[in-house]
Write an enzyme that holds these catalytic residues in place. Sequence first.
Site, PDB file in Angstrom:
ATOM      1  N   PRO A  95       0.825  -1.215   0.000  1.00 31.06           N
ATOM      2  CA  PRO A  95       0.000   0.000   0.000  1.00 31.06           C
ATOM      3  C   PRO A  95       0.858   1.265   0.000  1.00 31.06           C
ATOM      4  O   PRO A  95       0.379   2.341  -0.347  1.00 31.06           O
ATOM      5  CB  PRO A  95      -0.804  -0.101   1.304  1.00 31.06           C
ATOM      6  CG  PRO A  95      -0.745  -1.535   1.694  1.00 31.06           C
ATOM      7  CD  PRO A  95       0.561  -2.062   1.176  1.00 31.06           C
ATOM      8  N   GLU A 122       1.683  -8.849   8.181  1.00 36.76           N
ATOM      9  CA  GLU A 122       1.827  -7.389   8.322  1.00 36.76           C
ATOM     10  C   GLU A 122       2.746  -6.811   7.258  1.00 36.76           C
ATOM     11  O   GLU A 122       2.830  -5.592   7.084  1.00 36.76           O
ATOM     12  CB  GLU A 122       2.367  -7.026   9.708  1.00 36.76           C
ATOM     13  CG  GLU A 122       1.356  -7.149  10.827  1.00 36.76           C
ATOM     14  CD  GLU A 122       0.054  -6.408  10.541  1.00 36.76           C
ATOM     15  OE1 GLU A 122       0.104  -5.237  10.132  1.00 36.76           O
ATOM     16  OE2 GLU A 122      -1.012  -7.022  10.723  1.00 36.76           O
ATOM     17  N   ARG A 160      -2.730  -8.713 -21.659  1.00 41.06           N
ATOM     18  CA  ARG A 160      -3.620  -8.308 -22.755  1.00 41.06           C
ATOM     19  C   ARG A 160      -2.966  -7.315 -23.706  1.00 41.06           C
ATOM     20  O   ARG A 160      -3.525  -7.020 -24.770  1.00 41.06           O
ATOM     21  CB  ARG A 160      -4.962  -7.814 -22.222  1.00 41.06           C
ATOM     22  CG  ARG A 160      -4.874  -6.654 -21.271  1.00 41.06           C
ATOM     23  CD  ARG A 160      -6.174  -6.493 -20.503  1.00 41.06           C
ATOM     24  NE  ARG A 160      -7.346  -6.295 -21.351  1.00 41.06           N
ATOM     25  CZ  ARG A 160      -7.565  -5.194 -22.066  1.00 41.06           C
ATOM     26  NH1 ARG A 160      -6.706  -4.215 -22.052  1.00 41.06           N
ATOM     27  NH2 ARG A 160      -8.666  -5.085 -22.794  1.00 41.06           N
ATOM     28  N   ASP A 175      -9.087   1.048 -25.474  1.00 47.07           N
ATOM     29  CA  ASP A 175      -9.440   0.983 -24.063  1.00 47.07           C
ATOM     30  C   ASP A 175      -9.243   2.299 -23.341  1.00 47.07           C
ATOM     31  O   ASP A 175      -8.517   3.162 -23.807  1.00 47.07           O
ATOM     32  CB  ASP A 175      -8.561  -0.059 -23.359  1.00 47.07           C
ATOM     33  CG  ASP A 175      -8.928  -1.470 -23.720  1.00 47.07           C
ATOM     34  OD1 ASP A 175     -10.106  -1.702 -24.021  1.00 47.07           O
ATOM     35  OD2 ASP A 175      -8.035  -2.339 -23.702  1.00 47.07           O
TER      36      ASP A 175
HETATM   37  N1  SAH Z   1       0.649  -3.761   7.252  1.00 48.69           N
HETATM   38  C1  SAH Z   1       0.547  -3.403   5.873  1.00 48.69           C
HETATM   39  C2  SAH Z   1      -0.503  -4.220   5.151  1.00 48.69           C
HETATM   40  C3  SAH Z   1      -0.114  -5.618   4.933  1.00 48.69           C
HETATM   41  S1  SAH Z   1      -1.264  -6.454   3.943  1.00 48.69           S
HETATM   42  C4  SAH Z   1       0.153  -1.949   5.753  1.00 48.69           C
HETATM   43  O1  SAH Z   1      -0.618  -1.470   6.576  1.00 48.69           O
HETATM   44  O2  SAH Z   1       0.594  -1.295   4.781  1.00 48.69           O
HETATM   45  C5  SAH Z   1      -0.302  -7.831   3.382  1.00 48.69           C
HETATM   46  C6  SAH Z   1       0.301  -7.692   1.995  1.00 48.69           C
HETATM   47  O3  SAH Z   1      -0.730  -7.483   1.048  1.00 48.69           O
HETATM   48  C7  SAH Z   1       1.261  -6.554   1.800  1.00 48.69           C
HETATM   49  O4  SAH Z   1       2.554  -6.885   2.213  1.00 48.69           O
HETATM   50  C8  SAH Z   1       1.199  -6.316   0.299  1.00 48.69           C
HETATM   51  O5  SAH Z   1       2.060  -7.197  -0.397  1.00 48.69           O
HETATM   52  C9  SAH Z   1      -0.238  -6.710  -0.025  1.00 48.69           C
HETATM   53  N2  SAH Z   1      -1.115  -5.536  -0.190  1.00 48.69           N
HETATM   54  C10 SAH Z   1      -2.120  -5.165   0.645  1.00 48.69           C
HETATM   55  N3  SAH Z   1      -2.731  -4.055   0.182  1.00 48.69           N
HETATM   56  C11 SAH Z   1      -2.135  -3.719  -0.974  1.00 48.69           C
HETATM   57  C12 SAH Z   1      -2.325  -2.667  -1.926  1.00 48.69           C
HETATM   58  N4  SAH Z   1      -3.245  -1.726  -1.773  1.00 48.69           N
HETATM   59  N5  SAH Z   1      -1.514  -2.641  -3.004  1.00 48.69           N
HETATM   60  C13 SAH Z   1      -0.556  -3.576  -3.174  1.00 48.69           C
HETATM   61  N6  SAH Z   1      -0.336  -4.586  -2.320  1.00 48.69           N
HETATM   62  C14 SAH Z   1      -1.111  -4.665  -1.227  1.00 48.69           C
END
Ligand code: SAH
Length: 262
Positions: A95, A122, A160, A175
């Site tokens: 994220p 996490e 794609r 697209d």
């Molecule tokens: N503790 C982290 C969330 C971990 S979620 C935080 O608050 O930022 C577990 C995994 O899901 C992450 O390591 C990532 O690889 C993936 N993930 C979760 N949300 C994502 C998003 N919006 N974009 C990309 N990967 C995501």
Amino acid sequence: MAVRFDVITLFPELFAPFQTVGVTRRAFETRAVDVRLWPLRDHAEGVYRRVDDRPFGGGPGMVMLVEPLVRCLSAIRASQQADGAERLPVVLFSPAGKPLTQQRVEALAASPGAVLLCGRYEGIDQRFIDTFVDEEISLGDYVLSGGELPALTLMDAVARLQPGVLHDAASHQQDSFSDGLLDCPHYSRPEVLALPVREGGEPAEQPVPPVLLSGHHAHIARWRREQQLAITARRRPELIEAARARGELSKKDEDFLRGLTL
Ligand code: SAH
């Protein structure tokens, strides 16, 4: 040239549907997109094959351990070398990454590929990220339980774009985002439908926009362009600004936009 993705994941089984249906299956079978799954558990050691542990400093959840990741990445590097492939950059889904855009997808589609690291729990011990990760990509401002769906999303978007994967080569040029604007609406048979304007209402006659039946290609192209401009101006005005800044709006486009009620 094929795009290669080496995917590090704790849940390789999540990738199976992608490999068996639709456009992505074709990309896979023809190796236009060459996906190699690397189950992280294979690189864990000890009786318990640990891949995660509790966070230092306390708090909820678990953290992915550095050592299995390093062993897995070494195996990937060895495989890339054995195949005469380039040393592909490591992409972590997070994220905290840069939001994925069609522009980034297009660049990746034209590149030799990447190592895709799917986080779980996490997240990943920061020391692995600092040493090995080249780029962090986010799907958007929400939290998923793992990086597998982001990896699938990225590979689908890349698949794609590969030549020969879509039946109609021109299809993706139409697209959303390919010209920086959202897509125009699409219509198919029948020409006239008896359908309420909103579900539950009285049926009304709903014809297809007449210009689409005119057979006049220039008029149709102009109508579609204006539909794109209208929906983009209403929903994503910043994309209009960006297209303008790139010099991609004609005088006709600007005249149309000036007359548009938002
Ligand atoms: N503790 C982290 C969330 C971990 S979620 C935080 O608050 O930022 C577990 C995994 O899901 C992450 O390591 C990532 O690889 C993936 N993930 C979760 N949300 C994502 C998003 N919006 N974009 C990309 N990967 C995501």
